[in-house]
Design a protein around this motif. Structure first.
Motif, PDB file in Angstrom:
ATOM      1  N   LEU A   1      -9.049   3.815  -5.737  1.00 58.67           N
ATOM      2  CA  LEU A   1      -9.438   2.880  -4.731  1.00 58.67           C
ATOM      3  C   LEU A   1      -9.110   3.153  -3.301  1.00 58.67           C
ATOM      4  O   LEU A   1      -8.082   3.979  -3.269  1.00 58.67           O
ATOM      5  N   SER A   2      -9.704   2.830  -2.349  1.00 58.18           N
ATOM      6  CA  SER A   2      -9.439   2.974  -1.014  1.00 58.18           C
ATOM      7  C   SER A   2      -8.769   1.874  -0.234  1.00 58.18           C
ATOM      8  O   SER A   2      -8.426   2.131   0.836  1.00 58.18           O
ATOM      9  N   LYS A   3      -8.443   0.659  -1.000  1.00 58.23           N
ATOM     10  CA  LYS A   3      -7.730  -0.396  -0.414  1.00 58.23           C
ATOM     11  C   LYS A   3      -6.892  -0.631  -1.281  1.00 58.23           C
ATOM     12  O   LYS A   3      -6.653  -0.740  -2.633  1.00 58.23           O
TER      13      LYS A   3
ATOM     14  N   ASP B   1      -1.521   7.634  -1.426  1.00 56.95           N
ATOM     15  CA  ASP B   1      -1.542   8.033  -0.238  1.00 56.95           C
ATOM     16  C   ASP B   1      -2.215   7.361   0.839  1.00 56.95           C
ATOM     17  O   ASP B   1      -2.535   6.141   0.277  1.00 56.95           O
ATOM     18  N   ARG B   2      -2.289   7.612   1.742  1.00 57.72           N
ATOM     19  CA  ARG B   2      -3.086   6.888   2.875  1.00 57.72           C
ATOM     20  C   ARG B   2      -4.442   6.459   2.509  1.00 57.72           C
ATOM     21  O   ARG B   2      -5.122   7.371   2.273  1.00 57.72           O
TER      22      ARG B   2
ATOM     23  N   LYS C   1      -4.611   3.620  -6.738  1.00 58.58           N
ATOM     24  CA  LYS C   1      -5.162   3.490  -8.174  1.00 58.58           C
ATOM     25  C   LYS C   1      -4.461   2.371  -8.855  1.00 58.58           C
ATOM     26  O   LYS C   1      -3.350   1.852  -8.744  1.00 58.58           O
ATOM     27  N   VAL C   2      -5.448   1.920  -9.733  1.00 55.83           N
ATOM     28  CA  VAL C   2      -5.037   0.967 -10.819  1.00 55.83           C
ATOM     29  C   VAL C   2      -4.922   1.457 -12.061  1.00 55.83           C
ATOM     30  O   VAL C   2      -6.027   2.235 -12.383  1.00 55.83           O
TER      31      VAL C   2
END
Length: 79
Positions: A13-15, A24-25, A29-30
């Motif tokens: 994910l990016s959020k 990381d910035r 992840k789930v």
């Protein structure tokens, strides 16, 4: 990934979400597993499906739904 009788499935994910972990910035992840380990944020499908924050997150429609439908159609028979 499979280790013995345990599997892990990562969704990138990016959020940030309360059930995700930071890699990381703008990268989270789930991790879904058949064995729960909350201290590492490994969740079973049952745990996620009962998590109100998860239910809320998956209820949000994709912003670019057409993009994802196109990718699904393009790659449907690859595996």
């Amino acid at each position: 990934m499979i280790q013995g009788d345990t599997y892990y499935f990562a969704v990138h994910l990016s959020k940030y979400y309360p059930f995700s972990k930071r890699v990381d910035r703008n990268y989270y992840k789930v991790e879904i597993s058949n064995k729960s380990e909350p201290s590492y944020k490994f969740y079973t499908i049952k745990e996620l499906s009962e998590n109100n924050k998860y239910i809320e997150a998956v209820s949000i429609p994709p912003k670019k739904e057409g993009y994802f439908l196109e990718r699904e159609e393009k790659h449907r028979n690859e595996y």
